[in-house]
Every structure is written in C-alpha cells, then in structure tokens.
Design a protein around this motif. Structure first.
Motif, PDB file in Angstrom:
ATOM      1  N   ARG A  93     -13.397   9.726  11.797  1.00  0.00           N
ATOM      2  CA  ARG A  93     -12.598  10.171  12.021  1.00  0.00           C
ATOM      3  C   ARG A  93     -11.306   8.563  12.212  1.00  0.00           C
ATOM      4  O   ARG A  93     -11.887   7.744  11.903  1.00  0.00           O
ATOM      5  N   VAL A  94     -10.254   8.644  11.716  1.00  0.00           N
ATOM      6  CA  VAL A  94      -8.874   8.254  11.608  1.00  0.00           C
ATOM      7  C   VAL A  94      -8.752   8.234  13.327  1.00  0.00           C
ATOM      8  O   VAL A  94      -8.434   9.135  13.814  1.00  0.00           O
ATOM      9  N   PRO A  95      -8.849   6.826  14.258  1.00  0.00           N
ATOM     10  CA  PRO A  95      -8.782   6.900  15.642  1.00  0.00           C
ATOM     11  C   PRO A  95      -7.189   7.170  15.904  1.00  0.00           C
ATOM     12  O   PRO A  95      -6.915   6.460  15.335  1.00  0.00           O
ATOM     13  N   GLU A  96      -7.387   7.940  16.307  1.00  0.00           N
ATOM     14  CA  GLU A  96      -5.777   8.290  17.524  1.00  0.00           C
ATOM     15  C   GLU A  96      -4.705   7.254  17.277  1.00  0.00           C
ATOM     16  O   GLU A  96      -5.109   6.566  17.582  1.00  0.00           O
ATOM     17  N   GLY A  97      -2.882   7.252  16.171  1.00  0.00           N
ATOM     18  CA  GLY A  97      -2.498   6.105  16.981  1.00  0.00           C
ATOM     19  C   GLY A  97      -2.828   4.711  15.568  1.00  0.00           C
ATOM     20  O   GLY A  97      -1.794   4.295  15.872  1.00  0.00           O
ATOM     21  N   ALA A  98      -3.680   5.062  15.172  1.00  0.00           N
ATOM     22  CA  ALA A  98      -4.773   4.171  14.328  1.00  0.00           C
ATOM     23  C   ALA A  98      -3.001   3.966  12.729  1.00  0.00           C
ATOM     24  O   ALA A  98      -2.832   4.988  12.852  1.00  0.00           O
ATOM     25  N   GLU A  99      -3.546   3.078  12.771  1.00  0.00           N
ATOM     26  CA  GLU A  99      -1.957   2.419  11.779  1.00  0.00           C
ATOM     27  C   GLU A  99      -2.709   2.409  10.329  1.00  0.00           C
ATOM     28  O   GLU A  99      -4.106   1.603  10.877  1.00  0.00           O
ATOM     29  N   ALA A 100      -2.867   2.186   9.086  1.00  0.00           N
ATOM     30  CA  ALA A 100      -2.723   1.785   7.762  1.00  0.00           C
ATOM     31  C   ALA A 100      -2.597   0.504   7.567  1.00  0.00           C
ATOM     32  O   ALA A 100      -0.985   0.717   7.000  1.00  0.00           O
ATOM     33  N   ASP A 101      -3.080  -0.218   7.205  1.00  0.00           N
ATOM     34  CA  ASP A 101      -2.279  -1.452   6.610  1.00  0.00           C
ATOM     35  C   ASP A 101      -2.297  -1.840   4.990  1.00  0.00           C
ATOM     36  O   ASP A 101      -3.353  -1.121   4.205  1.00  0.00           O
ATOM     37  N   CYS A 102      -0.861  -1.400   4.239  1.00  0.00           N
ATOM     38  CA  CYS A 102      -0.848  -1.334   3.040  1.00  0.00           C
ATOM     39  C   CYS A 102      -0.394  -2.953   1.873  1.00  0.00           C
ATOM     40  O   CYS A 102       0.352  -3.129   3.021  1.00  0.00           O
ATOM     41  N   ASP A 103      -1.521  -2.538   0.693  1.00  0.00           N
ATOM     42  CA  ASP A 103      -0.741  -4.196   0.909  1.00  0.00           C
ATOM     43  C   ASP A 103      -1.213  -3.714  -0.954  1.00  0.00           C
ATOM     44  O   ASP A 103      -2.002  -3.325  -1.844  1.00  0.00           O
ATOM     45  N   PHE A 104       0.418  -2.893  -1.244  1.00  0.00           N
ATOM     46  CA  PHE A 104       0.282  -2.515  -3.218  1.00  0.00           C
ATOM     47  C   PHE A 104       1.036  -3.302  -3.793  1.00  0.00           C
ATOM     48  O   PHE A 104       2.275  -3.830  -3.408  1.00  0.00           O
TER      49      PHE A 104
ATOM     50  N   GLY B 203       5.352   6.374 -15.854  1.00  0.00           N
ATOM     51  CA  GLY B 203       5.536   6.014 -14.652  1.00  0.00           C
ATOM     52  C   GLY B 203       5.843   4.954 -13.850  1.00  0.00           C
ATOM     53  O   GLY B 203       6.141   4.186 -14.549  1.00  0.00           O
ATOM     54  N   ILE B 204       5.214   5.240 -12.759  1.00  0.00           N
ATOM     55  CA  ILE B 204       4.812   3.775 -11.625  1.00  0.00           C
ATOM     56  C   ILE B 204       3.105   3.780 -12.034  1.00  0.00           C
ATOM     57  O   ILE B 204       3.056   4.660 -11.425  1.00  0.00           O
ATOM     58  N   MET B 205       3.258   2.604 -11.619  1.00  0.00           N
ATOM     59  CA  MET B 205       1.213   2.165 -11.166  1.00  0.00           C
ATOM     60  C   MET B 205       1.472   1.376 -10.303  1.00  0.00           C
ATOM     61  O   MET B 205       1.772   0.270 -10.075  1.00  0.00           O
ATOM     62  N   VAL B 206       0.095   2.506  -9.477  1.00  0.00           N
ATOM     63  CA  VAL B 206       0.575   1.442  -7.632  1.00  0.00           C
ATOM     64  C   VAL B 206      -1.222   1.577  -8.295  1.00  0.00           C
ATOM     65  O   VAL B 206      -2.352   2.035  -7.835  1.00  0.00           O
ATOM     66  N   THR B 207      -1.038   0.299  -7.771  1.00  0.00           N
ATOM     67  CA  THR B 207      -2.833  -0.499  -7.408  1.00  0.00           C
ATOM     68  C   THR B 207      -2.490  -1.698  -5.890  1.00  0.00           C
ATOM     69  O   THR B 207      -1.495  -1.721  -5.322  1.00  0.00           O
ATOM     70  N   GLY B 208      -3.185  -1.924  -5.491  1.00  0.00           N
ATOM     71  CA  GLY B 208      -3.614  -2.703  -4.031  1.00  0.00           C
ATOM     72  C   GLY B 208      -4.667  -1.902  -3.714  1.00  0.00           C
ATOM     73  O   GLY B 208      -5.471  -0.951  -3.516  1.00  0.00           O
ATOM     74  N   VAL B 209      -4.567  -2.386  -1.951  1.00  0.00           N
ATOM     75  CA  VAL B 209      -5.826  -2.160  -0.797  1.00  0.00           C
ATOM     76  C   VAL B 209      -4.952  -1.700   0.163  1.00  0.00           C
ATOM     77  O   VAL B 209      -3.360  -1.811   0.725  1.00  0.00           O
ATOM     78  N   LEU B 210      -6.174  -0.831   0.564  1.00  0.00           N
ATOM     79  CA  LEU B 210      -5.033   0.077   1.635  1.00  0.00           C
ATOM     80  C   LEU B 210      -6.095  -0.332   3.232  1.00  0.00           C
ATOM     81  O   LEU B 210      -7.881   0.192   2.278  1.00  0.00           O
TER      82      LEU B 210
END
Ligand code: ZN
Ligand code: ZN
Length: 178
Positions: free
Chosen positions: A43-54, A62-69
């Motif tokens: 699981r993802v620990p409660e309250g955890a955040e995702a770091d997005c760099d897209f 349309g729109i292409m989204v690339t990057g790292v999560l």
C-alpha cells in the motif's frame, strides 16, 4: 470544470502544437482510491504524497504526458512477513485526448480532455495501483519462516526437517537398531 490538485489547463498548450509545460509538484493521494484489497497487500502509507515531475506536450491528437512519478510504499515480505518499504519510481507516458465525437477517432487508452483541462489525478492513481509490488521480498535471499515451527529463519535456526516419505520409514527403523 473539474478542480483538483492535478487539474491543468491546456488551452494555451494546444494553441500551438509542440508547446510543452513542465509540472513539478507533490500531491496528496486519495487513500480511498488506493485502498488495498486485503490487509497483507502492499500500500501507499497514509498521508503519503506523490512526487510528480511531468512534461505536457501538445500534439495533433491531444496532450502527451511523460515523466516520472515517485511515491513511497509499504508492505510485507511474502516469505517472512517482515515489513518492507520502498519508493516506487514510475515512468509515465500517457495521452489525453478530446472525448469522442469531436472529430478525433476514439482512443480507448487515453484520458479525456474536459473543457480544455486535463486531470492528472486518475492517471497518477492508476499508475500507482498498477505498480504496487504484489509479492515483495525483504531481501532476494530471504529464508522465510519455518513451515513447521514458524521461526524466522533469517534470525534463528531450528531443527525441523521435512516429514520423510513414509516409504523410507522402514529403512529408518533398520538404521536405528543396527
Ligand atoms: Zn523476508
Ligand atoms: Zn522449524
């Protein structure tokens, strides 16, 4: 108009194809959307955040989204049940397209562009659900729990031996009496 921490307006990007925009942010995750099916699941620990760099880039469809999560996860070793944790690093490459009926052929794998905005939230949650380790190990060479006495064989040793094949039992008797 959808609102959410990961809703991005894309009208400007779409005005000239090939325009890019970088989205670098940390977002709180929706625990309900990531609820594990069983208590033993990763699981993802409660309250955890995702770091997005897209990077968002407009193209004709349309729109292409690339990057790292990046997102922390925790679970338990499938052999010894010790707690295991780590960071998922997920490479993203997803498309957002106009809903069907506006000239573009339907793209079933694409996320929708709604009112010239895209919501990266569903994409992020889907990616995490797909990438959470199903049966993690605390170490590649984890020795697990003894199936007979239950001790953790990484920490202790026991004298348990696998039950013998009954066909050899008579040989044991001969051996112990000789
Ligand atoms: Zn283990
Ligand atoms: Zn044992």
């Amino acid at each position: 108009m959808a609102v959410g921490p990961l809703v991005v307006h894309v009208a400007r990007l779409r005005r000239s194809l090939g325009t890019t925009e970088r989205i670098k942010t940390s977002v709180a995750l929706d625990a309900e959307r990531l609820a594990p099916a069983t208590p033993a699941d990763s699981r993802v620990p409660e309250g955890a955040e995702a770091d997005c760099d897209f990077v968002l880039e407009s193209y004709s469809g349309g729109i292409m989204v690339t990057g790292v999560l990046r997102v922390p996860w925790s679970g338990q070793c499938r052999r010894c049940t010790a707690p295991v944790e780590g960071t998922l690093v997920i490479s993203m490459k997803e498309r957002y397209c106009d809903p069907p009926g506006r000239g573009e052929p339907e793209d079933e794998e694409a996320f929708p562009i709604v009112d010239e905005a895209i919501d990266l939230g569903p994409m992020v949650h889907e990616a995490i659900l797909t990438e959470l380790p199903l049966a993690p190990l605390c170490a590649e060479d984890c020795r697990g729990l003894c199936p007979y006495c239950g001790i953790d064989r990484n920490e202790q040793t026991c004298a348990c031996v696998a039950p013998r094949d009954p066909r050899w039992a008579s040989l044991d008797v001969l051996r112990s009496t000789s």
